[in-house]
Design an enzyme around this catalytic site. Structure first.
Site, PDB file in Angstrom:
ATOM      1  N   ASP A  44      84.611 108.798  42.840  1.00 38.21           N
ATOM      2  CA  ASP A  44      83.861 107.944  41.925  1.00 38.21           C
ATOM      3  C   ASP A  44      84.667 106.712  41.495  1.00 38.21           C
ATOM      4  O   ASP A  44      85.838 106.819  41.129  1.00 38.21           O
ATOM      5  CB  ASP A  44      83.491 108.772  40.682  1.00 38.21           C
ATOM      6  CG  ASP A  44      82.389 108.124  39.871  1.00 38.21           C
ATOM      7  OD1 ASP A  44      82.451 106.907  39.617  1.00 38.21           O
ATOM      8  OD2 ASP A  44      81.464 108.851  39.483  1.00 38.21           O
ATOM      9  N   THR A  80      76.844 105.551  38.264  1.00 31.38           N
ATOM     10  CA  THR A  80      77.168 106.702  39.107  1.00 31.38           C
ATOM     11  C   THR A  80      75.938 107.395  39.721  1.00 31.38           C
ATOM     12  O   THR A  80      75.859 107.554  40.941  1.00 31.38           O
ATOM     13  CB  THR A  80      77.994 107.706  38.294  1.00 31.38           C
ATOM     14  OG1 THR A  80      79.183 107.034  37.891  1.00 31.38           O
ATOM     15  CG2 THR A  80      78.349 108.940  39.101  1.00 31.38           C
ATOM     16  N   ASP A 204      87.405 106.991  38.725  1.00 27.84           N
ATOM     17  CA  ASP A 204      86.520 106.397  37.728  1.00 27.84           C
ATOM     18  C   ASP A 204      87.017 106.637  36.288  1.00 27.84           C
ATOM     19  O   ASP A 204      87.119 105.700  35.495  1.00 27.84           O
ATOM     20  CB  ASP A 204      85.111 106.973  37.900  1.00 27.84           C
ATOM     21  CG  ASP A 204      84.111 106.348  36.957  1.00 27.84           C
ATOM     22  OD1 ASP A 204      83.709 105.194  37.202  1.00 27.84           O
ATOM     23  OD2 ASP A 204      83.724 106.992  35.964  1.00 27.84           O
ATOM     24  N   HIS A 208      88.129 103.696  33.785  1.00 31.98           N
ATOM     25  CA  HIS A 208      87.468 103.410  32.503  1.00 31.98           C
ATOM     26  C   HIS A 208      88.488 103.376  31.367  1.00 31.98           C
ATOM     27  O   HIS A 208      88.531 102.460  30.569  1.00 31.98           O
ATOM     28  CB  HIS A 208      86.451 104.514  32.164  1.00 31.98           C
ATOM     29  CG  HIS A 208      85.107 104.329  32.800  1.00 31.98           C
ATOM     30  ND1 HIS A 208      84.322 103.235  32.553  1.00 31.98           N
ATOM     31  CD2 HIS A 208      84.395 105.119  33.652  1.00 31.98           C
ATOM     32  CE1 HIS A 208      83.176 103.358  33.231  1.00 31.98           C
ATOM     33  NE2 HIS A 208      83.216 104.479  33.914  1.00 31.98           N
ATOM     34  N   ASP A 251      80.809 105.153  44.806  1.00 34.69           N
ATOM     35  CA  ASP A 251      79.526 104.676  44.283  1.00 34.69           C
ATOM     36  C   ASP A 251      79.542 103.222  43.817  1.00 34.69           C
ATOM     37  O   ASP A 251      78.532 102.533  43.898  1.00 34.69           O
ATOM     38  CB  ASP A 251      79.030 105.597  43.161  1.00 34.69           C
ATOM     39  CG  ASP A 251      80.090 105.899  42.118  1.00 34.69           C
ATOM     40  OD1 ASP A 251      81.266 105.506  42.289  1.00 34.69           O
ATOM     41  OD2 ASP A 251      79.748 106.539  41.100  1.00 34.69           O
ATOM     42  N   HIS A 252      80.680 102.751  43.321  1.00 40.99           N
ATOM     43  CA  HIS A 252      80.765 101.400  42.735  1.00 40.99           C
ATOM     44  C   HIS A 252      82.231 101.119  42.436  1.00 40.99           C
ATOM     45  O   HIS A 252      83.067 102.022  42.565  1.00 40.99           O
ATOM     46  CB  HIS A 252      79.952 101.315  41.433  1.00 40.99           C
ATOM     47  CG  HIS A 252      80.296 102.425  40.483  1.00 40.99           C
ATOM     48  ND1 HIS A 252      81.503 102.472  39.803  1.00 40.99           N
ATOM     49  CD2 HIS A 252      79.641 103.559  40.144  1.00 40.99           C
ATOM     50  CE1 HIS A 252      81.550 103.580  39.092  1.00 40.99           C
ATOM     51  NE2 HIS A 252      80.448 104.264  39.286  1.00 40.99           N
TER      52      HIS A 252
END
Ligand SMILES: *[C@@H]1O[C@H](CO)[C@@H](O)[C@H](O)[C@H]1NC(C)=O
Ligand SMILES: *[C@@H]1O[C@H](CO)[C@@H](O)[C@H](O)[C@H]1NC(C)=O
Ligand SMILES: *[C@@H]1O[C@H](CO)[C@@H](O)[C@H](O)[C@H]1NC(C)=O
Ligand SMILES: *[C@@H]1O[C@H](CO)[C@@H](O)[C@H](O)[C@H]1NC(C)=O
Ligand SMILES: *[C@@H]1O[C@H](CO)[C@@H](O)[C@H](O)[C@H]1NC(C)=O
Ligand SMILES: *[C@@H]1O[C@H](CO)[C@@H](O)[C@H](O)[C@H]1NC(C)=O
Ligand SMILES: [Zn+2]
Length: 444
Positions: A44, A80, A204, A208, A251-252
């Site tokens: 992720d 997500t 991820d 963050h 995903d990104h």
């Protein structure tokens, strides 16, 4: 269409229809095992360039042995659940309906967080059938390990073997990652699964918390790289190297958040906007927002927000840029908005703990992500130009030799990644034979 083409299409449909739903396809499958097994791994929030300031020997080796995209463009909204569901359906977000990480209901005003939403069947099963179920209907066995959307039923069908993480799961535990890889290997070797999707919640979480430019994120990318090495070693130890294709993607990306800029996007500070005009809001979730104005107040709210802040882009649903393929779904509210790269949208309060966010315009380089693949079906040492994530689904269907559902991808886009002859014809030999005879008849 010329009449002969119409006739041909009609005759073809007559042959093909009986083979699509249910049992006949099952027979097709038992006579015809897929060319390779497939493991789709998602880390992720792995931004496309995360390997450029960290040593990643295992990802580098994977690129040498297989294929690598310069980067992959995720779907919009770059969150997500929507992006993961695009990978397994081949549909843009407005066509699969998983439009947010959060379940919400504008009538009851219920909003549920990401983890809870993972278990809400009706949120995911909204008319699109993901690849697990399609493969199972065609006789294959599939598994999902923590993959978003893999732990609910679709049209009553569950993924053959599914694991869901517990609430407050620690997504960064490397020993657990290895145990999960071990489990997935036994799924292939002892439970005879053909397709498994395996999800890791990093980098991820770290991106963050500390931001994408932090040393903590770099260390987490090293952990991801070690895990890719462990994964490939495990595939070799289980003698799966010649029969398993491996895709590593995400995903990104991730962008550093502006926290102290003088021009933060704060709806509660915009002079002509008031929450009293709003029935339902989905805000304070990064750079995206949705609003349902009260009866008769849509134009008023729109006028108060449109052009009210240079970093905020507010649209009526019908006017949202169609290139995002996002707003054309019944779940999208009459007004929606997004903010510029780096800027999050504050609703009623200005609170921002994270140093990194995603959800931004998928054209922004910070949102681009990775795509790597290696295995018997893939070419060696090939680097390809960027492509959109909607095409991965068609690639996976080609690898498994299954007939895809209707989707937004194009099978031609990723076919150049494959060795020649690496894909099976989708239809059983009898149909291919008939097709050949008909084509000959047409030529004659
Ligand atoms: C949304 O809430 C309304 C009102 O409580 C309810 O009638 C409706 O069934 C809910 N819809 C969904 C999809 O949960
Ligand atoms: C999709 O979900 C919405 C509620 O969010 C519901 O109204 C609609 O009927 C669902 N569509 C399908 C095909 O399940
Ligand atoms: C969800 O995962 C759990 C294991 O974590 C499993 O027991 C359950 O059957 C799964 N449910 C579905 C619908 O896949
Ligand atoms: C990490 O995972 C391992 C193996 O699943 C487990 O034994 C250990 O307790 C976990 N450690 C933490 C800090 O969660
Ligand atoms: C892999 O193949 C080798 C040689 O054929 C064999 O000795 C070994 O037991 C196999 N390993 C597994 C995990 O099946
Ligand atoms: C707010 O509305 C008033 C009255 O319509 C208008 O004069 C003013 O320019 C608006 N302010 C902003 C920031 O849009
Ligand atoms: Zn994500």
């Amino acid at each position: 269409m010329k009449p002969s083409a119409v006739l041909l299409a009609g005759a073809l449909a007559a042959i093909l229809v009986p083979c699509c739903p249910g049992a006949p396809v099952h027979m097709q499958r038992s006579a015809h095992s897929p060319r390779s097994k497939l493991l789709l791994v998602s880390f992720d929030g792995f931004r496309w360039d995360y390997d450029q300031d960290v040593d990643t020997p295992n990802l580098d080796a994977m690129a040498r042995d297989g294929v690598k995209a310069r980067y992959m463009t995720p779907a919009f909204i770059t969150l997500t659940s929507p992006c993961h569901f695009t990978l397994v359906t081949g549909k843009y977000v407005e066509n699969h309906g998983v439009v947010h990480n959060m379940f919400y209901n504008t009538s009851s005003r219920l909003k549920l967080p990401y983890y809870t939403t993972l278990g809400i069947q009706s949120w995911w099963d909204n008319g699109s059938v993901p690849i697990w179920v399609t493969a199972q209907r065609q006789g294959l066995r599939t598994g999902s390990f923590f993959y978003p959307g893999g732990n609910v039923t679709y049209q009553g069908v569950a993924v053959t073997l599914s694991r869901k993480e517990g609430a407050l799961h620690n997504y960064g535990n490397e020993s657990e990652w290895r145990a999960n890889v071990d489990t997935v290997m036994t799924w292939f070797t002892q439970h005879d699964l053909h397709l498994v999707t395996l999800y890791f919640g990093e980098p991820d979480t770290t991106g963050h918390r500390y931001g994408p430019e932090s040393p903590q994120r770099q260390a987490m990318v090293e952990q991801v790289d070690r895990t890719v090495g462990y994964l490939r070693d495990s595939i070799a130890h289980h003698n799966l190297s010649d029969s398993l294709d491996l895709i590593v993607t995400s995903d990104h990306g991730m962008s550093s958040v502006q926290k102290t800029a003088p021009d933060l996007v704060e709806l509660h500070k915009l002079p002509n906007f008031t929450f009293q005009d709003v029935d339902f809001e989905l805000l304070d979730y990064g750079p995206n927002g949705m609003l349902l104005p009260k009866e008769g107040r849509l134009e008023q709210v729109y006028a108060a927000l449109r052009g009210a802040h240079p970093r905020l882009h507010v649209y009526r649903k019908e006017e949202f840029p169609s290139s995002f393929h996002y707003a054309g779904h019944p779940r999208i509210t009459p007004l929606l908005m997004y903010s510029d790269p780096g800027y999050v949208i504050h609703g009623r309060y200005s609170v921002q703990f994270n140093n990194g966010e995603h959800g931004f315009d998928n054209g922004d380089m910070d949102m681009k992500t990775i795509f790597r693949a290696v295995g018997p079906s893939f070419k060696e040492g090939l680097e390809v130009e960027p492509f959109e994530s909607v095409h991965v689904y068609e690639l996976m269907c080609q690898l498994l030799g299954i007939e895809p559902e209707a989707n937004d991808g194009d099978p031609a886009v990723l076919r150049p990644l494959l060795r020649s002859g690496a894909t099976l014809s989708r239809w059983p030999p009898s149909v291919m034979g008939l097709l050949g005879i008909m084509l000959l008849a047409k030529v004659a």
